[in-house]
Design a protein around this motif. Structure first.
Motif, mmCIF file in Angstrom:
data_model
loop_
_atom_site.group_PDB
_atom_site.id
_atom_site.type_symbol
_atom_site.label_atom_id
_atom_site.label_comp_id
_atom_site.label_asym_id
_atom_site.label_seq_id
_atom_site.Cartn_x
_atom_site.Cartn_y
_atom_site.Cartn_z
ATOM 1 N N GLN A 115 0.813 -1.371 -0.124
ATOM 2 C CA GLN A 115 -0.012 0.048 0.117
ATOM 3 C C GLN A 115 1.009 1.088 0.030
ATOM 4 O OE1 GLN A 115 -2.686 -0.501 3.160
ATOM 5 N NE2 GLN A 115 -3.996 -1.558 2.159
ATOM 6 N N GLU A 116 1.984 1.331 0.245
ATOM 7 C CA GLU A 116 3.061 2.330 0.162
ATOM 8 C C GLU A 116 2.767 3.556 1.099
ATOM 9 O OE1 GLU A 116 3.884 3.083 -4.086
ATOM 10 O OE2 GLU A 116 4.770 1.058 -4.304
ATOM 11 N N ILE A 117 2.465 3.177 2.308
ATOM 12 C CA ILE A 117 2.243 4.158 3.187
ATOM 13 C C ILE A 117 3.538 3.845 4.397
ATOM 14 C CG2 ILE A 117 0.739 4.955 4.872
ATOM 15 C CD1 ILE A 117 -1.546 3.987 3.274
ATOM 16 N N GLN A 118 3.978 5.174 4.816
ATOM 17 C CA GLN A 118 4.903 5.059 5.784
ATOM 18 C C GLN A 118 4.500 5.967 7.051
ATOM 19 O OE1 GLN A 118 7.639 2.724 6.196
ATOM 20 N NE2 GLN A 118 7.634 3.594 8.162
ATOM 21 N N VAL A 119 4.383 5.466 8.058
ATOM 22 C CA VAL A 119 4.069 6.163 9.203
ATOM 23 C C VAL A 119 5.192 6.376 10.341
ATOM 24 C CG1 VAL A 119 2.355 6.335 11.470
ATOM 25 C CG2 VAL A 119 1.805 5.130 9.136
ATOM 26 N N THR A 120 5.586 7.799 10.498
ATOM 27 C CA THR A 120 6.370 8.092 11.635
ATOM 28 C C THR A 120 5.791 8.706 12.758
ATOM 29 O OG1 THR A 120 7.971 8.245 9.872
ATOM 30 C CG2 THR A 120 8.590 9.274 11.934
ATOM 31 N N THR A 121 6.035 8.261 13.994
ATOM 32 C CA THR A 121 5.446 8.895 15.152
ATOM 33 C C THR A 121 6.548 9.687 16.036
ATOM 34 O OG1 THR A 121 5.714 7.060 16.640
ATOM 35 C CG2 THR A 121 3.443 7.097 15.292
ATOM 36 N N ASN A 122 6.205 10.663 16.829
ATOM 37 C CA ASN A 122 7.250 11.310 17.697
ATOM 38 C C ASN A 122 7.384 10.527 18.898
ATOM 39 O OD1 ASN A 122 7.174 13.447 15.786
ATOM 40 N ND2 ASN A 122 5.503 14.532 16.970
ATOM 41 N N SER A 123 6.677 9.472 19.436
ATOM 42 C CA SER A 123 6.746 8.948 20.612
ATOM 43 C C SER A 123 7.072 7.552 20.743
ATOM 44 C CB SER A 123 5.237 9.343 21.703
ATOM 45 O OG SER A 123 4.278 8.962 20.682
ATOM 46 N N GLY A 124 7.811 7.052 19.638
ATOM 47 C CA GLY A 124 8.331 5.726 19.596
ATOM 48 C C GLY A 124 7.280 4.859 19.297
ATOM 49 N N GLY A 125 6.141 5.218 18.728
ATOM 50 C CA GLY A 125 5.096 4.662 18.107
ATOM 51 C C GLY A 125 3.784 4.674 18.818
ATOM 52 N N VAL A 126 3.772 5.207 20.036
ATOM 53 C CA VAL A 126 2.317 5.162 20.735
ATOM 54 C C VAL A 126 1.860 6.713 20.467
ATOM 55 C CG1 VAL A 126 1.379 5.192 23.033
ATOM 56 C CG2 VAL A 126 3.326 3.773 22.383
ATOM 57 N N VAL A 127 0.410 6.751 19.976
ATOM 58 C CA VAL A 127 -0.091 7.984 19.761
ATOM 59 C C VAL A 127 -1.307 8.054 20.611
ATOM 60 C CG1 VAL A 127 -0.926 9.325 17.934
ATOM 61 C CG2 VAL A 127 0.962 8.041 17.293
ATOM 62 N N SER A 128 -1.676 8.944 21.158
ATOM 63 C CA SER A 128 -2.980 9.314 21.926
ATOM 64 C C SER A 128 -3.936 9.818 20.961
ATOM 65 C CB SER A 128 -2.737 10.111 23.020
ATOM 66 O OG SER A 128 -2.487 11.439 22.803
ATOM 67 N N ARG A 129 -5.217 9.489 21.308
ATOM 68 C CA ARG A 129 -6.261 10.000 20.505
ATOM 69 C C ARG A 129 -6.354 11.511 20.258
ATOM 70 N NH1 ARG A 129 -10.929 7.602 18.604
ATOM 71 N NH2 ARG A 129 -12.557 9.111 17.511
ATOM 72 N N GLY A 130 -5.742 12.042 21.114
ATOM 73 C CA GLY A 130 -5.597 13.793 21.143
ATOM 74 C C GLY A 130 -4.510 14.180 20.511
ATOM 75 N N ASP A 131 -3.465 13.561 20.215
ATOM 76 C CA ASP A 131 -2.266 13.926 19.655
ATOM 77 C C ASP A 131 -1.973 13.218 18.250
ATOM 78 O OD1 ASP A 131 -0.115 15.233 19.545
ATOM 79 O OD2 ASP A 131 1.060 13.868 20.451
ATOM 80 N N ALA A 132 -3.274 12.870 17.565
ATOM 81 C CA ALA A 132 -3.114 12.063 16.327
ATOM 82 C C ALA A 132 -3.193 12.920 15.070
ATOM 83 C CB ALA A 132 -4.272 11.120 16.228
ATOM 84 N N LEU A 133 -2.443 13.972 15.053
ATOM 85 C CA LEU A 133 -2.327 14.878 13.901
ATOM 86 C C LEU A 133 -0.980 14.473 13.119
ATOM 87 C CD1 LEU A 133 -3.499 17.193 12.229
ATOM 88 C CD2 LEU A 133 -1.900 18.797 13.538
ATOM 89 N N PHE A 134 -1.185 14.498 11.772
ATOM 90 C CA PHE A 134 -0.074 13.783 10.854
ATOM 91 C C PHE A 134 0.315 14.604 9.844
ATOM 92 C CE2 PHE A 134 -0.608 10.102 13.931
ATOM 93 C CZ PHE A 134 0.822 9.674 13.611
ATOM 94 N N GLU A 135 1.254 14.984 9.404
ATOM 95 C CA GLU A 135 1.637 15.734 8.106
ATOM 96 C C GLU A 135 1.543 14.542 6.722
ATOM 97 O OE1 GLU A 135 5.920 16.697 7.279
ATOM 98 O OE2 GLU A 135 5.124 18.720 7.614
ATOM 99 N N ILE A 136 1.020 14.972 5.877
ATOM 100 C CA ILE A 136 0.937 14.002 4.748
ATOM 101 C C ILE A 136 1.810 14.722 3.738
ATOM 102 C CG2 ILE A 136 -0.444 13.091 2.809
ATOM 103 C CD1 ILE A 136 -2.983 13.943 4.440
ATOM 104 N N LYS A 137 2.713 13.783 2.933
ATOM 105 C CA LYS A 137 3.633 14.006 1.918
ATOM 106 C C LYS A 137 3.540 12.904 0.990
ATOM 107 C CE LYS A 137 6.576 17.310 3.900
ATOM 108 N NZ LYS A 137 8.005 17.921 3.983
#
Length: 150
Positions: A115-137
């Motif tokens: 599917q050619e999607i790559q996800v990068t998080t700030n917190s070592g992989g754990v994301v809370s619902r209130g902090d789930a904003l991601f930049e798309i490129k």
């Protein structure tokens, strides 16, 4: 003889329906996710709040990659949500989002490398619902999602 034939057809139809609901729904969700992100990128949206993509109730998700077992997930989360010896991804280049509510995994969505999607998080992989904003490129046909601060 006719009753036996209908019984066999009923069992087969039930099996197909169950398989479709169990596995097809997951596949549909993954395809929907990829398609929706692609549409957003085409409209030149620069970011996406993943909490709006996943309307079911979840507290956090953890992003995991190839060959991840339960012990690694429990260590990342700092709590036990899965058996340590359970292999959650045993394929190369695959990734999953494990959605958690009340210390239980309630949904797993796979993102195979195809599917050619790559996800990068700030917190070592754990994301809370209130902090789930991601930049798309989009780079060379691949979609990259990078977590950003709200």
């Amino acid at each position: 003889m006719k009753k036996k034939k209908y019984l066999v057809l009923f069992i087969l139809a039930s099996l197909i329906a169950y398989t479709s609901l169990r596995y097809g729904g997951e596949i549909y969700s993954n395809v929907y996710f990829s398609t929706k992100l692609g549409e957003m990128q085409k409209k030149q949206r620069e970011s996406v709040d993943l909490s709006s993509f996943y309307p079911f109730d979840w507290d956090q998700f953890v992003h995991i990659g190839s060959y991840t077992n339960g012990k690694e997930v429990n260590t990342t989360l700092g709590k036990k949500v899965v058996d340590d010896d359970e292999m959650l991804i045993d394929y190369e280049n695959d990734q999953k989002l494990l959605f958690i509510k009340n210390d239980k995994i309630i949904k797993e969505w796979s993102m195979p490398s195809i599917q050619e999607i790559q996800v990068t998080t700030n917190s070592g992989g754990v994301v809370s619902r209130g902090d789930a904003l991601f930049e798309i490129k989009k780079v060379d046909g691949r979609l990259f999602l990078k977590q950003v601060k709200k």
